[in-house]
Design a protein around this motif. Structure first.
Motif, mmCIF file in Angstrom:
data_model
loop_
_atom_site.group_PDB
_atom_site.id
_atom_site.type_symbol
_atom_site.label_atom_id
_atom_site.label_comp_id
_atom_site.label_asym_id
_atom_site.label_seq_id
_atom_site.Cartn_x
_atom_site.Cartn_y
_atom_site.Cartn_z
ATOM 1 N N LYS A 141 0.380 7.970 5.596
ATOM 2 C CA LYS A 141 0.146 6.629 5.211
ATOM 3 C C LYS A 141 0.188 6.380 3.932
ATOM 4 O O LYS A 141 0.652 5.519 3.029
ATOM 5 N N LEU A 142 -0.576 7.462 3.217
ATOM 6 C CA LEU A 142 -0.687 7.258 1.515
ATOM 7 C C LEU A 142 0.544 7.649 1.033
ATOM 8 O O LEU A 142 0.801 6.711 0.080
ATOM 9 N N ALA A 143 1.200 8.639 1.640
ATOM 10 C CA ALA A 143 2.634 8.892 1.174
ATOM 11 C C ALA A 143 3.310 7.580 0.996
ATOM 12 O O ALA A 143 4.198 6.965 0.191
ATOM 13 N N GLU A 144 3.298 6.727 2.306
ATOM 14 C CA GLU A 144 4.084 5.657 2.348
ATOM 15 C C GLU A 144 3.692 4.378 1.466
ATOM 16 O O GLU A 144 4.511 3.731 0.713
ATOM 17 N N GLU A 145 2.327 4.349 1.158
ATOM 18 C CA GLU A 145 1.964 3.482 0.218
ATOM 19 C C GLU A 145 2.496 3.793 -1.258
ATOM 20 O O GLU A 145 3.046 3.152 -1.990
#
Ligand SMILES: C[S@@+](CC[C@H](N)C(=O)[O-])C[C@H]1O[C@@H](n2cnc3c(N)ncnc32)[C@H](O)[C@@H]1O
Length: 277
Positions: A141-145
């Motif tokens: 999720k952090l990578a997507e952000e």
């Protein structure tokens, strides 16, 4: 607390770049720009959030987690305890991928963490698309952000999966598809991890631990996922400073040629693999 008090406190616990870190903490928690700092060095800052951050940093908790962000290559990244803090060493792999990916490539970034490899490559190669693989949902999720923050999310395809297994997500479509596999996997030998500096101990163990010989991820990617690579595709691995010889031996076992690229300090840093045809 004054700027000089913060510097002295950080220096007293062995933090090398105390002046720079103090200015970043004042900017983040008191909104003080570097220019304003020049005329405020004797000013007393009375802010609970700043004090808490200084205490945390003095206990060698990583500065980037305190700030919640860092810079890597030309991009800004959000970071937290779910991801490895992007290292400047990894910029060598990013640079190489930007230069060597063919036009309109589809690449995989295995073990994406903060997404820094895939995102920085995509930010500089508007023609390419990246599939980012990661075991942990919160990390992904952090990578997507980060992909969103850097305006590449339309070409950033996240997949939550285990690269140590022949995960059905990957084998369902077992046709060669990638022009490249890029990866900075965990590569530290399990026995060495406890001896690393305190800051590193706060990073996820799963981002560091490469098993008994440090090579389990390289072995797994070569044995289980190299079939996803197009015939003329390449693999670029970040490797440990002393792993060049072992990676070349491993690559040859799987019928790949192997070129080792060194960093500015003269240490092995990236292994560039091509299939022997
Ligand atoms: C060394 S970090 C690299 C992160 C990022 N690519 C970078 O260069 O900063 C390795 C990443 O691999 C992930 N990871 C660990 N085991 C994994 C597995 N079995 N399958 C997929 N990802 C895994 C970790 O969670 C971590 O985010």
């Amino acid at each position: 607390m004054r700027y000089y008090d913060i510097c002295n406190l950080l220096k007293s616990v062995g933090i090398d770049n105390a002046e720079h870190e103090a200015s970043l903490l004042l900017e983040r928690f008191c909104g003080l720009s570097p220019a304003e700092l020049l005329i405020s060095k004797d000013k007393v800052f009375d802010c609970a959030e700043l004090y808490a951050a200084i205490q945390k940093r003095a206990s060698h908790y990583p500065l980037q987690y305190i700030l919640g962000e860092c810079y890597f290559y030309d991009e800004k990244y959000r970071v937290n305890e779910n991801c490895l803090i992007p290292r400047s060493d990894t910029e060598i792999l990013v640079e190489l991928a930007i230069e060597r990916l063919p036009k309109d490539s589809l690449f995989a970034d295995m073990c994406t963490g903060s997404g820094c490899i895939a995102v920085s490559v995509l930010a500089h190669r508007q023609d390419c698309t990246g599939v980012a693989l990661e075991l942990y949902e919160d990390t992904l999720k952090l990578a997507e952000e980060n992909a969103k923050l850097n305006k590449v999310s339309e070409r950033f395809l996240p997949i939550c999966c285990d690269v140590l297994k022949n995960d059905p997500i990957l084998i369902d479509n077992n046709t060669p598809q990638f022009d490249a596999i890029l990866s900075n996997p965990p590569y530290i030998r399990s026995s060495v991890i406890e001896s690393l500096e305190t800051e590193v101990q706060h990073e996820p163990r799963a981002a560091l631990d490469g098993g008994e010989d440090g090579l389990i991820f390289y072995r797994s990617i070569l044995s289980q996922h190299a079939s996803l690579l197009k015939e003329d595709g390449f693999i670029a691995f970040e490797i440990g400073y002393d792993q060049g010889e072992q990676i070349c031996t491993l690559a040859n076992e799987f019928s790949f040629s192997c070129e080792i690229i060194r960093d500015f300090g003269g240490n092995d840093r990236v292994a560039f693999l091509k299939k022997n045809i």
